[in-house]
Design a protein around this motif. Structure first.
Motif, mmCIF file in Angstrom:
data_model
loop_
_atom_site.group_PDB
_atom_site.id
_atom_site.type_symbol
_atom_site.label_atom_id
_atom_site.label_comp_id
_atom_site.label_asym_id
_atom_site.label_seq_id
_atom_site.Cartn_x
_atom_site.Cartn_y
_atom_site.Cartn_z
ATOM 1 N N HIS A 80 0.851 -1.241 -0.149
ATOM 2 C CA HIS A 80 -0.051 -0.022 -0.042
ATOM 3 C C HIS A 80 0.961 1.215 -0.047
ATOM 4 C CE1 HIS A 80 -3.459 -2.655 0.544
ATOM 5 N NE2 HIS A 80 -3.064 -2.989 1.798
ATOM 6 N N ILE A 81 1.824 1.275 0.689
ATOM 7 C CA ILE A 81 2.695 2.499 0.803
ATOM 8 C C ILE A 81 3.618 2.362 -0.391
ATOM 9 C CG2 ILE A 81 4.969 3.518 1.925
ATOM 10 C CD1 ILE A 81 2.209 3.323 3.687
ATOM 11 N N ALA A 82 4.031 1.394 -1.258
ATOM 12 C CA ALA A 82 4.617 1.491 -2.526
ATOM 13 C C ALA A 82 3.512 2.059 -3.503
ATOM 14 C CB ALA A 82 5.045 0.021 -2.931
ATOM 15 N N GLU A 83 2.260 1.652 -3.428
ATOM 16 C CA GLU A 83 1.419 2.137 -4.359
ATOM 17 C C GLU A 83 1.303 3.781 -4.064
ATOM 18 O OE1 GLU A 83 -3.252 1.577 -5.728
ATOM 19 O OE2 GLU A 83 -2.252 0.150 -4.290
ATOM 20 N N VAL A 84 1.227 4.116 -2.877
ATOM 21 C CA VAL A 84 1.152 5.611 -2.628
ATOM 22 C C VAL A 84 2.367 6.380 -3.083
ATOM 23 C CG1 VAL A 84 1.000 7.157 -1.049
ATOM 24 C CG2 VAL A 84 -0.361 5.401 -0.703
ATOM 25 N N LEU A 85 3.575 5.798 -3.070
ATOM 26 C CA LEU A 85 4.735 6.447 -3.407
ATOM 27 C C LEU A 85 4.928 6.519 -4.907
ATOM 28 C CD1 LEU A 85 7.497 4.513 -1.057
ATOM 29 C CD2 LEU A 85 6.790 6.706 -1.020
ATOM 30 N N ASN A 91 2.510 11.578 -10.034
ATOM 31 C CA ASN A 91 1.721 12.933 -10.242
ATOM 32 C C ASN A 91 2.312 14.144 -9.296
ATOM 33 O OD1 ASN A 91 -0.787 11.542 -11.545
ATOM 34 N ND2 ASN A 91 -0.203 10.154 -10.001
ATOM 35 N N ILE A 92 3.675 14.324 -9.355
ATOM 36 C CA ILE A 92 4.219 15.177 -8.463
ATOM 37 C C ILE A 92 4.030 16.733 -8.915
ATOM 38 C CG2 ILE A 92 6.485 15.228 -9.571
ATOM 39 C CD1 ILE A 92 5.546 15.571 -5.596
ATOM 40 N N SER A 93 3.503 16.750 -10.249
ATOM 41 C CA SER A 93 3.412 17.918 -10.850
ATOM 42 C C SER A 93 1.799 18.509 -10.624
ATOM 43 C CB SER A 93 3.436 18.069 -12.422
ATOM 44 O OG SER A 93 4.902 17.733 -12.657
ATOM 45 N N GLN A 94 1.067 17.728 -10.232
ATOM 46 C CA GLN A 94 -0.334 17.937 -9.783
ATOM 47 C C GLN A 94 -0.519 18.207 -7.976
ATOM 48 O OE1 GLN A 94 -1.981 14.996 -12.267
ATOM 49 N NE2 GLN A 94 -0.390 15.970 -13.318
ATOM 50 N N LYS A 95 -1.590 18.855 -8.040
ATOM 51 C CA LYS A 95 -1.830 19.004 -6.485
ATOM 52 C C LYS A 95 -2.465 17.607 -6.035
ATOM 53 C CE LYS A 95 -4.811 21.909 -3.476
ATOM 54 N NZ LYS A 95 -3.856 22.174 -2.671
ATOM 55 N N ILE A 96 -1.642 17.152 -4.862
ATOM 56 C CA ILE A 96 -1.827 15.733 -4.480
ATOM 57 C C ILE A 96 -2.344 16.261 -2.815
ATOM 58 C CG2 ILE A 96 -1.008 13.615 -3.520
ATOM 59 C CD1 ILE A 96 1.338 14.068 -6.012
ATOM 60 N N SER A 97 -3.441 15.619 -2.385
ATOM 61 C CA SER A 97 -4.009 15.547 -1.224
ATOM 62 C C SER A 97 -3.703 14.390 -0.465
ATOM 63 C CB SER A 97 -5.555 16.083 -0.891
ATOM 64 O OG SER A 97 -6.290 15.190 -1.483
ATOM 65 N N VAL A 98 -3.901 14.061 0.814
ATOM 66 C CA VAL A 98 -3.865 12.964 1.499
ATOM 67 C C VAL A 98 -5.135 12.105 1.027
ATOM 68 C CG1 VAL A 98 -3.798 11.854 3.857
ATOM 69 C CG2 VAL A 98 -2.263 13.799 3.235
ATOM 70 N N ASP A 99 -6.071 12.821 1.132
ATOM 71 C CA ASP A 99 -7.436 12.204 0.628
ATOM 72 C C ASP A 99 -7.353 11.454 -0.593
ATOM 73 O OD1 ASP A 99 -8.806 12.859 3.041
ATOM 74 O OD2 ASP A 99 -9.634 14.533 2.142
ATOM 75 N N ASP A 100 -6.803 12.069 -1.671
ATOM 76 C CA ASP A 100 -6.329 11.181 -3.081
ATOM 77 C C ASP A 100 -5.431 10.025 -2.766
ATOM 78 O OD1 ASP A 100 -7.408 13.503 -4.450
ATOM 79 O OD2 ASP A 100 -5.428 14.664 -4.598
ATOM 80 N N LEU A 101 -4.875 9.960 -2.024
ATOM 81 C CA LEU A 101 -3.930 8.719 -1.767
ATOM 82 C C LEU A 101 -4.754 7.869 -0.901
ATOM 83 C CD1 LEU A 101 -0.550 10.697 -0.640
ATOM 84 C CD2 LEU A 101 -1.266 9.636 -2.849
ATOM 85 N N THR A 122 8.652 10.111 7.689
ATOM 86 C CA THR A 122 8.280 11.347 7.610
ATOM 87 C C THR A 122 6.557 11.349 7.271
ATOM 88 O OG1 THR A 122 8.414 13.556 6.555
ATOM 89 C CG2 THR A 122 8.774 11.561 5.128
ATOM 90 N N SER A 123 5.905 12.543 7.397
ATOM 91 C CA SER A 123 4.526 12.466 7.129
ATOM 92 C C SER A 123 4.433 12.541 5.502
ATOM 93 C CB SER A 123 3.813 13.729 7.779
ATOM 94 O OG SER A 123 4.331 15.012 7.097
ATOM 95 N N ILE A 124 3.166 12.233 5.131
ATOM 96 C CA ILE A 124 2.696 12.164 3.703
ATOM 97 C C ILE A 124 2.988 13.647 3.165
ATOM 98 C CG2 ILE A 124 0.922 11.822 2.054
ATOM 99 C CD1 ILE A 124 -0.096 9.582 3.904
ATOM 100 N N TYR A 125 2.506 14.539 3.930
ATOM 101 C CA TYR A 125 2.399 16.019 3.376
ATOM 102 C C TYR A 125 3.924 16.324 3.121
ATOM 103 C CZ TYR A 125 2.252 21.153 3.317
ATOM 104 O OH TYR A 125 2.464 22.386 2.837
ATOM 105 N N ASP A 126 4.866 16.282 4.289
ATOM 106 C CA ASP A 126 6.235 16.407 4.149
ATOM 107 C C ASP A 126 7.103 15.762 3.118
ATOM 108 O OD1 ASP A 126 5.937 18.381 6.120
ATOM 109 O OD2 ASP A 126 6.880 16.910 7.777
ATOM 110 N N TYR A 127 6.599 14.526 2.834
ATOM 111 C CA TYR A 127 7.332 13.770 1.913
ATOM 112 C C TYR A 127 6.950 14.307 0.494
ATOM 113 C CZ TYR A 127 8.873 9.671 -1.045
ATOM 114 O OH TYR A 127 9.435 9.070 -1.854
ATOM 115 N N ILE A 128 5.777 14.852 0.331
ATOM 116 C CA ILE A 128 5.330 15.240 -0.957
ATOM 117 C C ILE A 128 6.016 16.721 -1.193
ATOM 118 C CG2 ILE A 128 3.422 16.339 -2.249
ATOM 119 C CD1 ILE A 128 1.393 14.337 -0.710
#
Length: 185
Positions: A80-85, A91-101, A122-128
């Motif tokens: 699941h983490i691999a899929e999120v990563l 999609n790093i060029s787009q706005k990504i929210s935790v809800d999207d993930l 680290t947190s998801i937000y900080d990682y992004i």
């Protein structure tokens, strides 16, 4: 050993043909060869004008890593983490929210955030933010202006970009770009 599961392999010079022919495709350091060429030309000019001039080594500095399969950044024990990563990086060029993930995996928001933090440190937000800033350094190294790179990565506020960049890199994006131009990076 299995690549990249057991060990990551990173080459140098980023020769497309060699990198694409290997199995798995080889990640490689991209170097500032154009700046190296200018540095060599200056050295040759100096030696021609003064044959007694001091000789020196010309250093060609790496600018960034071109990631391919040999250093698969999505490798993770938790699928699941691999899929999120993978989603974040693709999609790093787009706005990504935790809800999207959260919508990608069968986990609650809290459970995803907890597992991500445990796995990645680290947190998801900080990682992004970290991934965006790393991508920004790559774009700046390739000659984009700070504002062009910010737009490319979906940043809406240059001041926030500069603040985040300086927090992670210790210098502003403009200072980083200037050092790349001068061949210091």
């Amino acid at each position: 050993m299995r690549i990249p599961d057991d060990i990551a392999v990173l080459g140098v010079d980023n020769d497309e043909t060699i990198c694409r022919l290997s199995a798995p495709n080889l990640s490689s350091l991209n170097q500032n060869i154009e700046q190296g060429g200018y540095d060599v030309a200056r050295l040759i000019n100096r030696i021609i004008r003064d044959p007694e001039a001091e000789r020196e080594d010309v250093m060609v500095w790496p600018t960034h890593i071109v990631t391919r399969q040999s250093t698969d950044i999505y490798a993770n024990n938790n699928p699941h983490i691999a899929e999120v990563l993978k989603y974040i990086h693709e999609n790093i060029s787009q706005k990504i929210s935790v809800d999207d993930l959260v919508s990608l995996v069968p986990l609650s928001r809290r459970l995803l955030e907890t597992r991500f933090k445990r796995s990645m440190g680290t947190s998801i937000y900080d990682y992004i933010i970290q991934v965006r800033i790393e991508k920004m350094t790559q774009l700046l190294s390739e000659g984009m202006s700070v504002s062009e790179a910010a737009v490319e990565l979906g940043f809406s506020d240059i001041k926030n970009v500069s603040r985040s960049f300086k927090q992670l890199k210790g210098i502003t994006p403009s200072e980083y770009r200037q050092q790349v131009i001068q061949g210091k990076f």
